[in-house]
Design a protein around this motif. Sequence first.
Motif, mmCIF file in Angstrom:
data_model
loop_
_atom_site.group_PDB
_atom_site.id
_atom_site.type_symbol
_atom_site.label_atom_id
_atom_site.label_comp_id
_atom_site.label_asym_id
_atom_site.label_seq_id
_atom_site.Cartn_x
_atom_site.Cartn_y
_atom_site.Cartn_z
ATOM 1 N N GLU A 64 -4.531 6.164 34.768
ATOM 2 C CA GLU A 64 -5.731 6.828 34.265
ATOM 3 C C GLU A 64 -5.308 8.059 33.482
ATOM 4 O O GLU A 64 -4.557 8.886 33.971
ATOM 5 C CB GLU A 64 -6.642 7.241 35.416
ATOM 6 N N SER B 11 -18.614 7.559 17.841
ATOM 7 C CA SER B 11 -17.389 7.860 18.570
ATOM 8 C C SER B 11 -17.743 8.488 19.914
ATOM 9 O O SER B 11 -18.870 8.973 20.126
ATOM 10 C CB SER B 11 -16.514 8.831 17.765
ATOM 11 N N LEU B 12 -16.779 8.495 20.820
ATOM 12 C CA LEU B 12 -16.981 9.113 22.128
ATOM 13 C C LEU B 12 -17.300 10.596 21.969
ATOM 14 O O LEU B 12 -18.159 11.133 22.672
ATOM 15 C CB LEU B 12 -15.743 8.917 23.002
ATOM 16 N N THR C 100 -9.713 14.619 34.957
ATOM 17 C CA THR C 100 -9.506 15.958 34.411
ATOM 18 C C THR C 100 -10.215 16.995 35.262
ATOM 19 O O THR C 100 -9.647 18.024 35.602
ATOM 20 C CB THR C 100 -10.020 16.042 32.958
ATOM 21 N N ARG D 272 -10.127 18.264 22.950
ATOM 22 C CA ARG D 272 -9.770 17.194 23.888
ATOM 23 C C ARG D 272 -10.058 17.600 25.325
ATOM 24 O O ARG D 272 -10.572 16.804 26.112
ATOM 25 C CB ARG D 272 -8.296 16.818 23.709
ATOM 26 N N GLN E 180 -14.318 12.757 31.759
ATOM 27 C CA GLN E 180 -13.143 12.217 32.431
ATOM 28 C C GLN E 180 -13.039 12.797 33.840
ATOM 29 O O GLN E 180 -12.728 13.963 34.015
ATOM 30 C CB GLN E 180 -11.902 12.554 31.606
ATOM 31 N N SER F 273 -12.821 15.935 27.729
ATOM 32 C CA SER F 273 -12.326 15.366 28.979
ATOM 33 C C SER F 273 -13.024 15.978 30.189
ATOM 34 O O SER F 273 -13.279 15.288 31.181
ATOM 35 C CB SER F 273 -10.811 15.571 29.087
ATOM 36 N N GLU G 281 -8.955 8.187 21.099
ATOM 37 C CA GLU G 281 -10.058 7.789 21.984
ATOM 38 C C GLU G 281 -11.348 8.512 21.614
ATOM 39 O O GLU G 281 -12.433 7.947 21.722
ATOM 40 C CB GLU G 281 -9.710 8.096 23.448
ATOM 41 N N LEU G 282 -11.226 9.743 21.196
ATOM 42 C CA LEU G 282 -12.420 10.519 20.845
ATOM 43 C C LEU G 282 -12.998 10.121 19.490
ATOM 44 O O LEU G 282 -14.197 10.262 19.266
ATOM 45 C CB LEU G 282 -12.111 12.015 20.847
ATOM 46 N N TYR H 242 -8.461 12.823 27.232
ATOM 47 C CA TYR H 242 -8.718 11.863 26.160
ATOM 48 C C TYR H 242 -7.779 12.176 24.996
ATOM 49 O O TYR H 242 -7.507 13.329 24.688
ATOM 50 C CB TYR H 242 -10.151 11.987 25.646
ATOM 51 N N SER H 243 -7.310 11.146 24.326
ATOM 52 C CA SER H 243 -6.503 11.336 23.124
ATOM 53 C C SER H 243 -7.436 11.521 21.930
ATOM 54 O O SER H 243 -8.630 11.215 22.002
ATOM 55 C CB SER H 243 -5.606 10.115 22.890
#
Length: 124
Positions: free
Chosen positions: A15, A33-34, A88, A77, A85, A81, A23-24, A19-20
């Motif tokens: 996991e 997009s995210l 995180t 990021r 996430q 996250s 990914e974003l 986030y990269s």
Amino acid sequence: AAMQSWSIVTPVYKEAVLYSQAELRTPLSDGRSLLEVLRTLYAGEWRNFLERLGVQAADPELYHVHWADEELEAAVRLWASMRGQTLTRTVVGMMEYERALALISRVETDPSETSPTEAAATIG
């Protein structure tokens, strides 16, 4: 009295913690997009975040600008996250746990037993 050490183990399997950029920025099934989704869900926090960073934009909702700035990319990021996430938030919470325990220890300790220098060092 010295505080005893504390260990936490968080089981994780493949996991990502942050986030990269990819990914974003990659479009999801709905075409957004995210990062766009998170900006929409947390619009007020996004505006405050940009203000805190001193980002000046004609429209603070837009984010088409700053991926070339490494510091800003890292901040974006982390911001994303922290909102999307779970791991995180867990890691950041564990990092803050030491300060919280130190503060509790200071509050619960008899003031006559702690010098002002020790008390200040406890809070950090």
